[in-house]
Design a protein around this motif. Sequence first.
Motif, mmCIF file in Angstrom:
data_model
loop_
_atom_site.group_PDB
_atom_site.id
_atom_site.type_symbol
_atom_site.label_atom_id
_atom_site.label_comp_id
_atom_site.label_asym_id
_atom_site.label_seq_id
_atom_site.Cartn_x
_atom_site.Cartn_y
_atom_site.Cartn_z
ATOM 1 N N ASN A 234 27.131 2.712 -6.875
ATOM 2 C CA ASN A 234 26.361 4.161 -6.789
ATOM 3 C C ASN A 234 25.809 4.353 -5.136
ATOM 4 O OD1 ASN A 234 26.474 4.459 -9.443
ATOM 5 N ND2 ASN A 234 24.489 3.453 -9.705
ATOM 6 N N VAL A 235 26.276 5.740 -4.968
ATOM 7 C CA VAL A 235 25.788 6.190 -3.714
ATOM 8 C C VAL A 235 24.724 7.055 -3.967
ATOM 9 C CG1 VAL A 235 26.543 7.510 -1.540
ATOM 10 C CG2 VAL A 235 28.492 6.113 -3.146
ATOM 11 N N SER A 236 23.384 6.811 -3.232
ATOM 12 C CA SER A 236 22.235 7.611 -3.287
ATOM 13 C C SER A 236 21.641 8.041 -2.004
ATOM 14 C CB SER A 236 21.210 7.026 -4.217
ATOM 15 O OG SER A 236 20.810 5.603 -3.832
ATOM 16 N N GLN A 237 21.055 9.072 -1.929
ATOM 17 C CA GLN A 237 20.371 9.334 -0.380
ATOM 18 C C GLN A 237 19.172 8.660 -0.474
ATOM 19 O OE1 GLN A 237 20.350 13.459 0.850
ATOM 20 N NE2 GLN A 237 19.816 12.854 2.914
ATOM 21 N N ILE A 238 18.631 7.920 0.607
ATOM 22 C CA ILE A 238 17.549 7.273 0.562
ATOM 23 C C ILE A 238 16.544 7.899 1.681
ATOM 24 C CG2 ILE A 238 18.209 5.317 -0.770
ATOM 25 C CD1 ILE A 238 18.252 3.730 1.987
ATOM 26 N N ALA A 239 15.313 7.635 1.686
ATOM 27 C CA ALA A 239 14.362 8.066 2.726
ATOM 28 C C ALA A 239 14.888 7.160 4.300
ATOM 29 C CB ALA A 239 13.027 7.818 2.583
ATOM 30 N N THR B 203 12.008 14.431 2.168
ATOM 31 C CA THR B 203 12.284 12.807 2.541
ATOM 32 C C THR B 203 11.257 12.524 3.675
ATOM 33 O OG1 THR B 203 14.245 12.756 1.695
ATOM 34 C CG2 THR B 203 13.804 10.786 3.029
ATOM 35 N N GLY B 204 10.621 11.219 3.441
ATOM 36 C CA GLY B 204 9.618 10.777 4.636
ATOM 37 C C GLY B 204 8.636 9.902 4.201
ATOM 38 N N ILE B 205 7.964 9.194 5.203
ATOM 39 C CA ILE B 205 6.855 8.366 4.911
ATOM 40 C C ILE B 205 5.812 9.195 5.252
ATOM 41 C CG2 ILE B 205 5.499 6.306 5.407
ATOM 42 C CD1 ILE B 205 8.399 5.096 6.155
ATOM 43 N N PHE B 206 4.755 9.134 4.363
ATOM 44 C CA PHE B 206 3.733 10.310 4.707
ATOM 45 C C PHE B 206 2.396 9.487 4.312
ATOM 46 C CE2 PHE B 206 7.241 12.715 2.817
ATOM 47 C CZ PHE B 206 7.378 13.683 3.996
ATOM 48 N N ASP B 207 1.425 9.726 5.163
ATOM 49 C CA ASP B 207 0.084 9.059 4.871
ATOM 50 C C ASP B 207 -0.834 10.006 4.016
ATOM 51 O OD1 ASP B 207 0.213 6.911 6.619
ATOM 52 O OD2 ASP B 207 0.086 8.126 8.404
ATOM 53 N N VAL B 208 -1.425 9.535 3.079
ATOM 54 C CA VAL B 208 -2.012 10.196 2.051
ATOM 55 C C VAL B 208 -3.657 10.004 2.464
ATOM 56 C CG1 VAL B 208 -2.747 10.690 -0.330
ATOM 57 C CG2 VAL B 208 -0.458 10.190 0.404
ATOM 58 N N GLN C 187 0.135 5.106 1.528
ATOM 59 C CA GLN C 187 1.461 5.714 2.051
ATOM 60 C C GLN C 187 2.199 6.044 0.959
ATOM 61 O OE1 GLN C 187 3.186 3.396 5.250
ATOM 62 N NE2 GLN C 187 2.468 4.759 6.841
ATOM 63 N N VAL C 188 3.176 7.388 1.148
ATOM 64 C CA VAL C 188 4.071 7.830 0.051
ATOM 65 C C VAL C 188 5.472 7.558 0.818
ATOM 66 C CG1 VAL C 188 5.026 9.494 -1.367
ATOM 67 C CG2 VAL C 188 2.565 9.096 -1.276
ATOM 68 N N ILE C 189 6.446 7.007 0.278
ATOM 69 C CA ILE C 189 7.682 6.952 0.907
ATOM 70 C C ILE C 189 8.344 7.804 -0.242
ATOM 71 C CG2 ILE C 189 9.805 5.649 1.481
ATOM 72 C CD1 ILE C 189 8.080 3.104 1.780
ATOM 73 N N ALA C 190 8.726 8.930 0.247
ATOM 74 C CA ALA C 190 9.267 9.978 -0.699
ATOM 75 C C ALA C 190 10.943 9.796 -0.492
ATOM 76 C CB ALA C 190 8.749 11.419 -0.423
ATOM 77 N N GLY D 102 0.849 -1.186 -0.082
ATOM 78 C CA GLY D 102 0.093 0.085 0.159
ATOM 79 C C GLY D 102 0.832 1.178 -0.017
ATOM 80 N N GLN D 103 2.194 1.250 -0.626
ATOM 81 C CA GLN D 103 3.046 2.364 -0.512
ATOM 82 C C GLN D 103 3.338 2.564 -2.116
ATOM 83 O OE1 GLN D 103 5.930 0.526 1.692
ATOM 84 N NE2 GLN D 103 5.434 1.629 3.483
ATOM 85 N N VAL D 104 3.348 3.986 -2.103
ATOM 86 C CA VAL D 104 3.946 4.662 -3.376
ATOM 87 C C VAL D 104 5.506 5.036 -3.074
ATOM 88 C CG1 VAL D 104 3.853 6.296 -5.240
ATOM 89 C CG2 VAL D 104 1.805 5.141 -4.453
ATOM 90 N N GLU D 105 6.428 4.459 -3.716
ATOM 91 C CA GLU D 105 7.941 5.048 -3.605
ATOM 92 C C GLU D 105 8.262 5.830 -4.756
ATOM 93 O OE1 GLU D 105 9.842 1.238 -3.657
ATOM 94 O OE2 GLU D 105 8.771 0.477 -2.086
ATOM 95 N N ALA D 106 8.805 7.115 -4.480
ATOM 96 C CA ALA D 106 9.058 8.226 -5.367
ATOM 97 C C ALA D 106 10.302 8.810 -4.941
ATOM 98 C CB ALA D 106 7.532 9.213 -5.449
#
Length: 809
Positions: free
Chosen positions: A259-264, A189-194, A215-218, A140-144
């Motif tokens: 590759n180095v990337s920042q994640i939530a 960045t974060g986890i947000f309830d929509v 939820q959106v995991i931004a 139930g999450q959207v990852e963006a």
Amino acid sequence: MQNGMSTQCSGTFYDSGGPSGNYSSGENFIYTICPENAGDILQLNFSQFSTQGGADILTIYDGDDTTAPVLGNFSGGGAASNPGLVEATIANATGCLTLEFISDAGGNTTGWVAEISCFEPCQTITAVLDSTNPTVNGAGQVEADLNEVITFNGSGVFSNSGAGATYTWDFGDGNSLTGQTVNYAYTTTGIFDVTLTITDTNPNGCQSTNNINLQVIAGASSPGNPSVDAGNDVAIDCTTGCVDLNASYLDIGLTDTYNVSQIAFVPPFPFSGLTNSVNTNIDDRWAGVEDLPFDFCFFTNTETQFQVGSNGVIRFDVDPTDITNGFALGAGDNLPNNTNPTLGEANIFSPVHDINPATSTTNEIRWEIIGTAPNRVLAVSYFEVPLYSCTSLEATHMAVLYETTNVIDIYVRDKPTCTTFNGGRAAIGIQNNAGTTAFVPPGRNVSDSPWTTNDEAWRFTPAGPSVVDFAWLDDTGAIIATTPSLNVCPTTTTTYTARVTYNNCNGDVIVVTDDVVVSVPVSVDLGPDQNLCIGDPDVVLDATVSSTTATYQWALDNVDITGETNPTLTVSSPDSGTYSVSITDAGCIVEDDVIINFSEGDASFSLTPSCDGALATITGDMGGTFAFSPAPTDGAVIDVSTGEITNGVSGTTYSVEYTTGGSCSVSNIETVTITQADDATFSMISTCDGGTVDAIATSGGVFAFNPAPTDAATIDTTTGEVLNGTPGASYNVEYTTTGTCSSTFIFNLVVTPQDDSTFTMQPTCDGATVDTVATPGGTYVLNPDPADGSVIDATTGTITGGLSGASYT
């Protein structure tokens, strides 16, 4: 109050005493008040109420008569006895209230005052999340990514009507948008309830109350395990019959680079409570060597053991004899580094800094193998470990190493800075065993110190040549595409599988799959048109589809049939017409129709004559058979299917019978006279060298010799005149008409023969006499004229006056 009823939504409802008097003793009244508009609810708001307690009672019913449920019995005075606000319930379809007042024969009092009003009740509204792009995963999450536009599509289910409804999206970060479809990009960045709230046009502001569980995991990446997401189940586009499938998966490569990337900052495990505790209450210490239960590929090496250091580090180049974990960090000691033991002896820095577990009894340095193959992880956590020399400052961070993918995630909840020791220096990153290659997030090397952070996360993903193979499979298991995006156009509901194959450095092959069901809207086929007989049994048209949410509407000749909303329709004789059904399901509409014709049977047809027969045209029911009636004996033939007559005799009349098929067969007989052929007869008069036509039945045709003669005779093709013929010769002259039914006639012409002019003579003393002649009636002359006085009789040929011994011709 008195017996009666009214329809009103305003005004004041009093007892029988009105606004200032008392009601009377011995009353027994029933009064009903209904709202002005159907569907509204009546309200009574009692501002005053006083009756004899227990003796004079007002009963209020939830309906338009006293058989309705009782809302309450009210008697007495004071606030406890006052009915207050009374309204009809939603279950009350009339919206009315009925009031019954009974007073005894004793005393009475001031009664009541109640304001009358109406309101439209709230309908039931359910908010529905239709889709998102990127799609929702199984949790139930959207990852963006940050600043990536997400499309949200919603709808509502309304118990009454959704016309004019407002759709409000709350994105959980303090921002909201309005509309059924909205686009939004997260900047933090974060986890947000929509949430989606639907408000209808009811003045009471009726809203949906359900949770769409989204939820959106931004700014987050998916977990580092082998994974593939085929997307949500979808339905094809009703217009194109197709739909796009988009799969997402963790793509990795060999471990020769990263590759180095920042994640939530979404730690997958708690920072505290991991199973295995190490280095508790001991500063600057390497824990014992531990075995990894899975092969971990790291900088092209296959690692099978590890050690945890108390200063935030992990190493694979283990040394059970080396128990001291370095702490010193100089200003120029950046990663990569193989000269400063604090850096050179470690591989993973989560971060590295001088922390001291010996100064606290509540801190934790722990590790645990979590999960099952091939999705296990090694999690190493530092929980609230005090900084050396600044024990009031505590650090909390974690490193997570994923089996199969060899991904490394680092989560930093708290990284304070103690500038009074080591200059507050620290670093986050990974480094090979030789200390010659490292990967460090921006601003997180030793030389960037002092730096402080909270709720920060980084991912180190193997980025060499890809070790992942992707494929889409159809429901037979056949590969239909090798790219994540695919346009499919199934004709029936079909399951497609996204398959990802991970090829690990140790030779292990891990396959993960995820299915997506592409639904095809219902289809309907009412079958072929039906020609039936009047009086035949009823016809049942069946449009039943498998969906339980489909709705039906039947129509006759494009006009909806009132009340016919079931999957089947019964058609009875003689109700002919075009019957159609419209089925609505999943936002799509499918239709089909069929012609039902009840008749007595029609065997009508016509015959068009030709020169040797006739052609039949069916104007009634098709599919019957033809026959002669009666059958002729002249060789004429009829085709039983088409009715075509061939080999008929010119001018002859034939009778043809056509019999329809089916249960209501009928017959019909028509006659046809074969078109008369042209009369090509003619006659000729012979001449000495040919002949001429003296009579002809049908003019306008063409003359010719048949056969052509070999002498010099000629013929005029228009008039038929023959010239240059040989006397006595015979010629066949053919005449062909040019009409619709042409015919030919041959006349034998014999050219007139020449006369026989032979004769004999007997001489006399002065001439001669004719004694025989072949053809009498001719004319005699001397040729040449002798000019000697002799004379010839032109009729008899007798010569007189001739000279003795002379010869005459």
